[in-house]
Design a protein around this motif. Structure first.
Motif, PDB file in Angstrom:
ATOM      1  N   LEU A  28      84.156  31.191  58.853  1.00  0.00           N
ATOM      2  CA  LEU A  28      84.783  31.546  59.786  1.00  0.00           C
ATOM      3  C   LEU A  28      83.876  31.102  60.757  1.00  0.00           C
ATOM      4  CD1 LEU A  28      87.656  31.405  61.748  1.00  0.00           C
ATOM      5  CD2 LEU A  28      87.633  33.762  61.884  1.00  0.00           C
ATOM      6  N   VAL A  29      83.655  29.856  61.273  1.00  0.00           N
ATOM      7  CA  VAL A  29      83.349  29.243  62.384  1.00  0.00           C
ATOM      8  C   VAL A  29      83.494  29.469  63.363  1.00  0.00           C
ATOM      9  CG1 VAL A  29      81.257  27.129  63.193  1.00  0.00           C
ATOM     10  CG2 VAL A  29      81.904  27.758  60.321  1.00  0.00           C
ATOM     11  N   LEU A  30      82.852  29.675  64.670  1.00  0.00           N
ATOM     12  CA  LEU A  30      83.027  29.542  66.338  1.00  0.00           C
ATOM     13  C   LEU A  30      82.263  29.306  66.695  1.00  0.00           C
ATOM     14  CD1 LEU A  30      83.820  34.135  66.144  1.00  0.00           C
ATOM     15  CD2 LEU A  30      85.547  31.871  65.316  1.00  0.00           C
ATOM     16  N   ILE A  31      83.333  28.251  67.415  1.00  0.00           N
ATOM     17  CA  ILE A  31      82.191  27.565  68.216  1.00  0.00           C
ATOM     18  C   ILE A  31      82.360  27.362  69.747  1.00  0.00           C
ATOM     19  CG2 ILE A  31      81.296  24.750  68.714  1.00  0.00           C
ATOM     20  CD1 ILE A  31      82.246  24.490  65.441  1.00  0.00           C
ATOM     21  N   ARG A  32      81.435  27.611  70.136  1.00  0.00           N
ATOM     22  CA  ARG A  32      81.600  27.817  72.155  1.00  0.00           C
ATOM     23  C   ARG A  32      80.936  27.064  72.739  1.00  0.00           C
ATOM     24  NH1 ARG A  32      80.632  32.889  75.670  1.00  0.00           N
ATOM     25  NH2 ARG A  32      81.943  32.396  78.113  1.00  0.00           N
ATOM     26  N   ASP A  33      81.445  26.497  74.149  1.00  0.00           N
ATOM     27  CA  ASP A  33      80.755  25.316  74.388  1.00  0.00           C
ATOM     28  C   ASP A  33      79.407  25.273  75.311  1.00  0.00           C
ATOM     29  OD1 ASP A  33      81.424  25.630  77.270  1.00  0.00           O
ATOM     30  OD2 ASP A  33      82.852  25.894  76.770  1.00  0.00           O
ATOM     31  N   GLN A  34      78.824  24.775  75.688  1.00  0.00           N
ATOM     32  CA  GLN A  34      77.423  24.701  75.510  1.00  0.00           C
ATOM     33  C   GLN A  34      77.506  25.199  76.683  1.00  0.00           C
ATOM     34  OE1 GLN A  34      78.685  22.062  75.589  1.00  0.00           O
ATOM     35  NE2 GLN A  34      77.625  20.334  74.723  1.00  0.00           N
ATOM     36  N   MET A  35      78.464  25.426  78.255  1.00  0.00           N
ATOM     37  CA  MET A  35      77.474  26.516  79.680  1.00  0.00           C
ATOM     38  C   MET A  35      78.436  27.428  79.425  1.00  0.00           C
ATOM     39  SD  MET A  35      76.059  24.527  81.172  1.00  0.00           S
ATOM     40  CE  MET A  35      75.002  22.871  80.200  1.00  0.00           C
TER      41      MET A  35
ATOM     42  N   PRO B 117      77.623  31.090  74.531  1.00  0.00           N
ATOM     43  CA  PRO B 117      77.634  29.952  74.789  1.00  0.00           C
ATOM     44  C   PRO B 117      76.439  29.189  74.143  1.00  0.00           C
ATOM     45  CG  PRO B 117      77.581  30.960  77.368  1.00  0.00           C
ATOM     46  CD  PRO B 117      77.310  31.790  76.044  1.00  0.00           C
ATOM     47  N   GLY B 118      77.132  27.919  74.246  1.00  0.00           N
ATOM     48  CA  GLY B 118      75.932  26.707  73.235  1.00  0.00           C
ATOM     49  C   GLY B 118      75.721  27.423  71.848  1.00  0.00           C
ATOM     50  N   ARG B 119      76.272  28.480  70.544  1.00  0.00           N
ATOM     51  CA  ARG B 119      76.730  28.538  70.156  1.00  0.00           C
ATOM     52  C   ARG B 119      77.701  28.665  68.697  1.00  0.00           C
ATOM     53  NH1 ARG B 119      72.882  31.365  73.698  1.00  0.00           N
ATOM     54  NH2 ARG B 119      71.524  32.977  73.134  1.00  0.00           N
ATOM     55  N   CYS B 120      76.886  27.999  67.519  1.00  0.00           N
ATOM     56  CA  CYS B 120      78.090  28.477  66.632  1.00  0.00           C
ATOM     57  C   CYS B 120      77.742  29.113  65.873  1.00  0.00           C
ATOM     58  CB  CYS B 120      78.084  27.031  65.813  1.00  0.00           C
ATOM     59  SG  CYS B 120      78.240  25.322  66.295  1.00  0.00           S
ATOM     60  N   LEU B 121      78.608  30.318  65.656  1.00  0.00           N
ATOM     61  CA  LEU B 121      78.679  31.055  64.354  1.00  0.00           C
ATOM     62  C   LEU B 121      79.487  30.773  63.211  1.00  0.00           C
ATOM     63  CD1 LEU B 121      76.854  33.362  66.237  1.00  0.00           C
ATOM     64  CD2 LEU B 121      79.675  34.995  66.316  1.00  0.00           C
TER      65      LEU B 121
ATOM     66  N   GLU C 233      74.084  29.574  64.858  1.00  0.00           N
ATOM     67  CA  GLU C 233      73.119  28.584  64.787  1.00  0.00           C
ATOM     68  C   GLU C 233      73.123  28.656  67.015  1.00  0.00           C
ATOM     69  OE1 GLU C 233      72.167  23.928  63.415  1.00  0.00           O
ATOM     70  OE2 GLU C 233      74.321  24.583  62.361  1.00  0.00           O
ATOM     71  N   HIS C 234      71.918  28.394  66.825  1.00  0.00           N
ATOM     72  CA  HIS C 234      72.014  27.890  68.693  1.00  0.00           C
ATOM     73  C   HIS C 234      71.512  26.844  68.964  1.00  0.00           C
ATOM     74  CE1 HIS C 234      69.898  29.996  72.156  1.00  0.00           C
ATOM     75  NE2 HIS C 234      70.887  28.951  72.655  1.00  0.00           N
ATOM     76  N   TYR C 235      73.124  26.096  69.424  1.00  0.00           N
ATOM     77  CA  TYR C 235      72.466  24.193  69.778  1.00  0.00           C
ATOM     78  C   TYR C 235      72.311  23.851  70.558  1.00  0.00           C
ATOM     79  CZ  TYR C 235      77.079  24.194  71.517  1.00  0.00           C
ATOM     80  OH  TYR C 235      78.570  24.239  72.205  1.00  0.00           O
ATOM     81  N   TRP C 236      73.116  24.378  71.693  1.00  0.00           N
ATOM     82  CA  TRP C 236      71.846  24.288  72.919  1.00  0.00           C
ATOM     83  C   TRP C 236      71.510  25.222  73.654  1.00  0.00           C
ATOM     84  CZ3 TRP C 236      73.085  24.342  78.217  1.00  0.00           C
ATOM     85  CH2 TRP C 236      72.409  23.752  79.223  1.00  0.00           C
ATOM     86  N   GLU C 237      70.182  24.738  74.390  1.00  0.00           N
ATOM     87  CA  GLU C 237      69.702  25.795  75.673  1.00  0.00           C
ATOM     88  C   GLU C 237      68.809  24.721  76.133  1.00  0.00           C
ATOM     89  OE1 GLU C 237      70.697  28.823  75.193  1.00  0.00           O
ATOM     90  OE2 GLU C 237      69.792  29.314  77.432  1.00  0.00           O
ATOM     91  N   PRO C 238      68.740  24.896  77.354  1.00  0.00           N
ATOM     92  CA  PRO C 238      68.471  24.134  78.114  1.00  0.00           C
ATOM     93  C   PRO C 238      66.607  24.447  78.477  1.00  0.00           C
ATOM     94  CG  PRO C 238      69.841  25.604  79.643  1.00  0.00           C
ATOM     95  CD  PRO C 238      70.805  25.626  78.416  1.00  0.00           C
ATOM     96  N   ALA C 239      66.179  23.345  78.308  1.00  0.00           N
ATOM     97  CA  ALA C 239      64.607  23.619  78.075  1.00  0.00           C
ATOM     98  C   ALA C 239      64.406  22.841  79.480  1.00  0.00           C
ATOM     99  CB  ALA C 239      64.807  22.642  77.231  1.00  0.00           C
ATOM    100  N   GLU C 240      62.666  23.169  79.813  1.00  0.00           N
ATOM    101  CA  GLU C 240      62.569  22.927  80.924  1.00  0.00           C
ATOM    102  C   GLU C 240      61.057  21.332  80.306  1.00  0.00           C
ATOM    103  OE1 GLU C 240      58.067  24.885  82.558  1.00  0.00           O
ATOM    104  OE2 GLU C 240      59.416  25.232  83.908  1.00  0.00           O
ATOM    105  N   ARG C 241      61.617  20.519  80.604  1.00  0.00           N
ATOM    106  CA  ARG C 241      61.127  18.911  80.236  1.00  0.00           C
ATOM    107  C   ARG C 241      60.671  18.218  81.183  1.00  0.00           C
ATOM    108  NH1 ARG C 241      65.938  19.296  76.667  1.00  0.00           N
ATOM    109  NH2 ARG C 241      65.422  20.073  74.608  1.00  0.00           N
ATOM    110  N   LEU C 242      59.699  18.667  81.912  1.00  0.00           N
ATOM    111  CA  LEU C 242      58.784  18.406  82.560  1.00  0.00           C
ATOM    112  C   LEU C 242      57.920  17.044  81.915  1.00  0.00           C
ATOM    113  CD1 LEU C 242      58.140  21.147  85.713  1.00  0.00           C
ATOM    114  CD2 LEU C 242      60.033  19.638  84.999  1.00  0.00           C
ATOM    115  N   ALA C 243      57.683  16.158  83.049  1.00  0.00           N
ATOM    116  CA  ALA C 243      56.955  15.146  82.618  1.00  0.00           C
ATOM    117  C   ALA C 243      55.221  15.020  82.905  1.00  0.00           C
ATOM    118  CB  ALA C 243      57.415  13.932  83.301  1.00  0.00           C
TER     119      ALA C 243
END
Lengths: 327, 604
Positions: B129-136, B198-202, B213-223
C-alpha cells in the motif's frame, strides 16, 4: 566595570561563604528566624513561575521579607537600609542543604568559578547548590555560531547592563528571546563591530543601559555614548527617584562632594542630595519579576518620539527617564 | 485552473478515505468492515468514508493499480504534458485523482513532484500500500498497524474506530501539543497512529515493513556569488518572485466563478487579494474579522486593500459568545488539536464564504514561514549568546531555545502536568526531536547553511504543515469549500530558499523580497507598515463568555479523572496568576482546546 563595595552597614559584593557556621552548628532564635525568612525569600524571589535569580537578588528579597516596607503608605518615600548584614545572609545560605531552586551560579566576577568557555557550575557545594546550568564566566563572545549569516541582519535594540550578574540573570530568564535583544555587560564594551553594524542597519536602533542608582552607574550612559559616537544610547535607570519610589534597600557609603562626579543634568535636587549622602541602590534590589517585566517593556516599548513635547527632557531621558512601577 | 474535483459549495457528497492492507485480502476487507466502512467483495480494501468533510474520490484505477485519494490539482496541463512526453497520454476528462495515479505509475516520484496541488493518495500495488502526501502538507494522511494489518486514512476518527488497534492517549503527544500548540511531526494523540509527513511516499508492505521515499524537501540553492554577499540584486529576486506569485495565484483561481480571499490586512493576504483581483475575470470577495471596535485591529488596512482592489468586502463580527458556543464543534472537526484562538473565527469565515455560494477561497498563509516573518530575530540573538546561557553547551541547546521562544507551555510543563504524567514522560522522546532536523541539520544533501534559512525551514515543516495548512483544510472542507494558499506553492518556496537570506530579512524589514515583489500592487501604507498581527481577545473571552465553560471543563470531574493537569496550576492561571508575563489566557486556551478534543474523540 566593577562595582565598588559599599559601606560597612551596606551590601558587600556578592560572595558565597561555604561552610561558615556550618550546618549542624548551634543556632539561636535569631538564626532560626533568619532561616525561616530565607525560606520565604527563596519562594518569593522565584515567583511567579520559575524565575532564576542571583544571590544578591535573593539577599534583597530577604531584606524585603524582614522589613516589608511595601506595606507602608505610598506617600512615604525613602530607601531603607539593609535590615540584615550580607554576612549573616551568607551564613544562613550556607546552612541550607540541597538545591535552592532558582538560584543562579556565582557571578564570574566573584572569582568563585572558572572564567572561561565551557566551564560549568555544578552547584554542589556543602551549603546547597544552584539550580541552573550556567557556564561560569563567559563574556559576550560573538561568532560562536558556524552559520555565516548570524550578523547579517538588523538589530533594533541592545541592552548593556552595568552588572554582569544582572546580564546573566536576564539572559537566563530569556529576556533576549522575549525582547529580541542582545544583553551585554559593561565590561563587554566596546561593542563588537558586528553588533554596531547590526544597529546601523535599523533606523532608530537604540542601545539601552541598565545601571545602578549610583554615581558610577549614572556615569555609564555617558561613557557608552562617548565611546560609540553616532549610536543612540538611552538609559533605563535606575536613578535615585526610581530607588526612592520603589523603596529599594540602599547602601550607605561615605558622603561625597557633588562636583567630583559627572552627573546627568536631569537629576533633581533631592536625587543629588540622596547621592551626596553616599546612598546607592543596585538593580538587583528590584524584585526579579518586576525587573524582568519592566526591562522587557522598556526595551521593546515605543521610544519617545524625537520631536515631541518631551524633547526638552532629553537630559532626563539620559538619566533614566523611564517609567518604573511605583511599588 | 479548475480541476475536476473542484465543486461549488454543497455540490458533491463529502468524504474521506480509508485503505487497509494485510497478507490475506479478506482480512484487510474485514478490518475495513470493522470500522463500519463499505466493502466490496474481491476488490482491494479501499473505501470512502461518507459524511465526513473531505474531498476523497475513488476507488479509481489506471494501469492495473487501484487507488483512493483526496486530490485537488492546480496544474493539470503540466501533468498531461508530462504524461504525453512519456508516451502515456491521459484521457482529457481524466479526474484529478486518476491523473495523479497515472503520474505515479508512469513517472514515479518525478510525476508526483511535478504535481502542484493538495493531495493524499493511497495506491494498492501488489502486496503493498503506497501512501503519498503532497509536498507542503495541504492534505493529511494517517496510518497505523494492528492485527497484522495496515490501515491508512485521511480521517483520524476512522482509525479511532478500528477495534484491532485498541488505541489510547499518547502522553508524549500531549507534551508536544502543549509545547507547540499543535502536533509538529508524525505524532498523533492516538497511540500507535502516525501521520505521513509532507513530501513523502510511504510504501507499506503486507509483512509489516515500511519503506519511505522522501521525494521533495526545500533546499538552500544559493548561487556561489550570493554566498559571498555579491551576485544578483534584490530586485532581480523580487521580479522573479512576482512571476511565480502570479502563476501560483492564477493556477489556484476557480474557473468561471467568483473567488473569495480571506483578508486580514497584512501584506500576505493583501498581495493575494491584489493578484486575484488583477488575474481573475470574475468577482473577488474578501472577508475580514472583527472582534469588536474597542480592540486593536487591522480593519482599516483590510478595508483600504479591498477598496484599492475593488473587491466585494465583508467584515464578520465574532463575539465571545459565538466562540464559546462553537469551540467544541471546532475541536471535533480537527484530527489533531490546534491551540489557535482563531479556529472558530476561521470556521465562521468558511461558513460566510460558503453562504455566498463560493467554492474556493484563497488565503495569504505561508508568507511568514517562507519569507522571514517575525519571530526569527529572537533566535538569531539567542545564537549570539548561546555559550553564555543555561545549558548553552548542550547538544540540543538551539532546539530548546526554539521551543522556549514559542511562548506556549514548554517551560510550564513541570508545574502544569501531574507528577504521574511527568514520571511517565521521563523516558519518552523529547519534543526537541521535531526541530532538530532543521535547526541542527546533519551534513547531508540539502543542508541549509544559513541560520535564517534553517529557521524558515523549521517553520515551514512544523507550523506550516501541521498547524496552518491542516487547520485551513479541515475548517474549509467542513463547509464544502476549498481553501488554497498560493504562498505555499512549491516553486514559490523553492525560490524563497534560492534567495539570499539578507533579501528576506533586510536590516529589520521582514519579508523584504516579498514586499518588493508586489509593491506596485498595493498602497505603500500596507506594504511598509510593521506587522501588528490580529489581537485576539483570548483573556477577555476566558474572563467572560468562556469562563464557565473553561471552569467546568478544566476543573470538572472528567478532567480530574483523566489526571493530566495539576488543578492548582489551572486555578492559578484562571485567576490570572502564576506567570511572569500575562500569557495565562493563551496557556489556558491550549489546555481547554486539548480537553475539548479529548472529549470529542472520547479518549479517557
Amino acid at each position: 566595570m566593577t562595582r565598588g563595595t559599599t559601606g560597612a552597614e551596606g551590601v558587600r559584593a556578592g560572595r558565597r561563604v561555604r561552610g561558615a557556621k556550618g550546618a549542624g552548628g548551634v543556632r539561636g532564635v535569631r538564626g532560626r528566624l533568619l532561616d525561616r525568612a530565607l525560606d520565604a525569600a527563596v519562594a518569593r524571589a522565584g515567583a511567579p513561575g520559575r524565575i532564576l535569580f542571583t544571590e544578591r537578588q535573593l539577599y534583597y528579597e530577604l531584606c524585603r521579607v524582614m522589613r516589608p516596607v511595601g506595606r507602608l503608605p505610598r506617600v512615604l518615600r525613602f530607601t531603607p537600609a539593609p535590615p540584615v548584614p550580607y554576612g549573616r545572609f551568607e551564613e544562613a545560605l550556607s546552612r541550607r542543604r540541597g538545591e535552592i531552586r532558582g538560584l543562579l551560579g556565582p557571578d564570574p566576577a566573584s572569582g568563585t568559578g572558572a572564567w572561561g568557555a565551557g566551564a560549568w557550575d555544578t552547584g554542589t557545594g556543602d551549603g546547597g547548590g544552584t539550580a541552573d546550568g550556567l557556564p561560569v564566566g563567559d563574556s559576550f563572545a560573538p561568532g560562536a555560531s558556524g552559520e555565516p549569516d548570524l550578523y547579517d541582519y538588523g538589530l533594533p535594540r541592545l541592552l548593556v547592563c552595568q552588572s554582569r550578574s544582572v546580564a546573566r540573570m536576564l539572559l537566563a530568564n530569556d529576556l533576549h528571546l522575549e525582547a529580541a535583544c542582545p544583553v551585554l555587560a559593561a565590561d563587554d564594551l566596546p561593542l563588537d563591530p558586528r553588533l554596531l553594524a547590526g544597529l546601523a542597519r535599523v533606523e532608530g536602533a537604540t542601545v539601552h543601559v541598565l545601571h545602578d542608582a549610583s554615581v558610577a552607574g549614572l556615569a555609564l550612559t555617558a561613557r557608552l555614548r562617548d565611546g560609540h559616537p553616532g549610536v543612540r544610547v538611552a538609559s533605563l535607570g535606575l536613578v535615585p527617584r526610581h530607588a526612592i519610589a520603589m523603596r529599594l534597600t540602599a547602601a550607605r557609603g561615605p558622603a561625597w562632594v557633588p562636583c567630583e562626579a559627572r552627573l546627568p543634568a536631569g537629576l533633581d535636587r533631592r536625587e543629588r542630595e540622596w547621592l551626596a549622602r553616599g546612598r546607592s541602590a543596585e538593580v538587583e534590589a528590584v524584585h526579579p519579576a518586576r525587573l524582568l517585566r519592566t526591562v522587557q517593556r522598556l526595551v521593546r516599548g515605543p521610544r519617545t518620539p524625537v520631536h515631541s513635547v518631551w524633547t526638552g527632557l532629553r537630559e532626563l531621558r539620559a538619566a533614566g527617564f523611564m517609567t518604573w512601577p511605583d511599588n | 485552473m479548475r480541476g475536476r474535483t473542484e465543486r461549488r459549495a454543497g455540490e458533491v457528497t463529502m468524504a474521506r478515505f480509508c485503505a487497509c492492507l494485510a497478507a490475506e485480502p479478506g482480512r484487510a476487507r474485514d478490518q475495513l468492515a470493522s470500522m463500519g466502512l463499505p466493502v466490496r467483495d474481491g476488490a482491494p480494501a479501499l473505501a470512502l468514508i461518507e459524511d465526513e468533510p473531505g474531498y476523497a474520490t475513488g476507488p479509481f484505477g489506471a494501469y492495473g493499480r487501484t487507488a483512493v485519494g483526496e486530490v485537488p490539482l492546480h496544474n493539470r496541463p503540466v501533468l498531461f504534458a508530462a504524461l504525453a512526453a512519456a508516451g502515456s497520454p491521459a484521457p482529457p476528462d481524466c479526474p484529478d485523482g486518476e491523473l495523479l495515479l497515472r503520474c505515479w505509475v508512469r513517472l514515479g516520484t518525478a510525476g508526483i513532484l511535478a504535481a502542484e496541488g493538495m493531495f493524499a493518495l493511497a495506491v494498492r500495488e501488489d502486496d503493498h500500500l503506497v501512501l503519498i502526501r503532497d509536498q507542503m502538507g495541504a492534505r493529511t494522511l494517517f496510518y497505523a498497524r494492528a492485527g497484522d494489518c495496515w490501515a491508512a486514512s485521511t480521517s483520524l476518527r476512522a482509525l479511532r474506530r478500528w477495534p484491532a488497534l485498541g488505541t489510547g492517549l499518547d502522553l508524549a503527544a500531549v507534551r508536544s501539543f502543549l509545547t507547540f500548540a499543535y502536533l509538529p511531526g508524525e505524532e498523533t494523540l492516538l497511540r500507535g497512529v502516525r501521520e505521513v509527513l509532507p513530501g513523502r511516499c510511504l510504501r507499506l508492505a503486507a509483512d509489516g515493513s515500511v519503506k519511505e521515499e522522501h521525494y521533495w524537501e526545500p533546499a538552500e540553492r544559493l548561487a556561489a556569488d550570493a554566498r559571498d554577499g555579491e551576485g544578483r540584486s534584490g530586485e532581480s529576486y523580487a521580479l522573479r518572485l512576482r512571476e511565480l506569485l502570479e502563476e501560483a495565484t492564477a493556477m489556484r483561481l476557480p474557473g468561471a466563478e467568483a473567488v473569495g480571499v480571506l483578508l486580514s490586512g497584512g501584506v500576505d493576504s493583501s498581495l493575494v487579494t491584489a493578484l486575484a483581483a488583477k488575474l481573475h475575470s470574475h468577482p473577488v470577495h474578501t472577508y475580514s474579522i472583527s472582534f469588536g471596535a474597542e480592540l486593536p485591529n487591522e480593519l482599516g488596512y483590510s478595508g483600504l486593500v479591498a477598496a484599492h482592489c475593488g473587491t466585494r468586502h465583508r467584515v464578520l463580527s465574532v463575539s465571545g459568545d459565538a466562540v464559546a458556543a462553537r469551540l467544541a464543534e471546532v475541536a471535533a472537526l480537527l484530527d489533531s488539536p490546534v491551540g489557535d484562538p482563531l479556529t472558530v473565527p476561521n470556521l465562521m469565515l468558511a461558513e460566510a464564504v460558503a453562504g455566498d455560494g463560493l467554492g474556493v477561497v484563497l488565503n495569504g498563509e505561508g508568507g511568514d514561514p517562507v519569507f522571514g516573518g517575525p519571530k526569527n530575530l529572537p533566535m538569531l540573538v539567542n545564537e549570539m549568546h548561546r555559550r553564555q546561557l543555561p545549558g548553552g553547551e548542550a547538544e540540543d541547546a538551539r532546539e530548546t531555545a526554539y521551543l522556549r521562544s514559542y511562548r506556549k507551555c514548554f517551560t510550564d510543563l513541570p508545574d502544569l502536568l501531574t507528577p504521574g504524567v511527568l514520571d511517565a514522560l521521563a523516558t519518552a522522546p523529547a519534543p526537541q526531536r521535531f526541530v532538530t532536523p532543521y535547526l541542527r541539520p546533519a551534513p547531508r544533501d540539502g543542508r541549509m547553511d544559513h541560520l535564517l534559512n534553517q529557521l524558515l525551514h523549521c517553520n515551514l515543516r512544523t507550523k506550516g504543515a501541521h498547524h496552518i495548512l491542516t487547520k485551513v483544510e479541515r475548517l474549509t472542507s467542513s463547509q464544502s469549500v476549498q481553501g488554497r494558499s498560493p504562498l505555499f506553492d512549491r516553486r514559490v518556496v523553492d525560490h524563497a530558499f534560492a534567495t539570499p537570506p539578507r533579501w528576506k530579512l533586510n536590516g529589520a524589514v521582514e519579508k523584504w523580497v516579498l514586499k518588493e515583489a508586489v509593491r506596485d500592487l498595493l498602497p505603500d501604507t500596507v506594504v511598509d507598515r510593521p506587522k501588528s498581527g490580529m489581537r485576539v481577545p483570548v483573556q477577555q473571552w476566558l474572563g467572560g463568555p468562556l469562563r464557565e465553560l473553561a471552569g467546568d471543563l478544566l476543573l470538572g470531574r472528567e478532567a480530574r479523572a483523566r489526571g493530566l493537569f495539576r488543578q492548582d496550576t489551572v486555578r492559578a492561571w484562571m485567576r490570572g496568576e502564576g506567570a511572569l508575563l500575562p500569557r495565562q489566557g493563551g496557556k489556558l486556551w491550549l489546555v481547554l482546546t486539548l480537553e475539548l478534543w479529548l472529549r470529542a474523540y472520547d479518549i479517557s
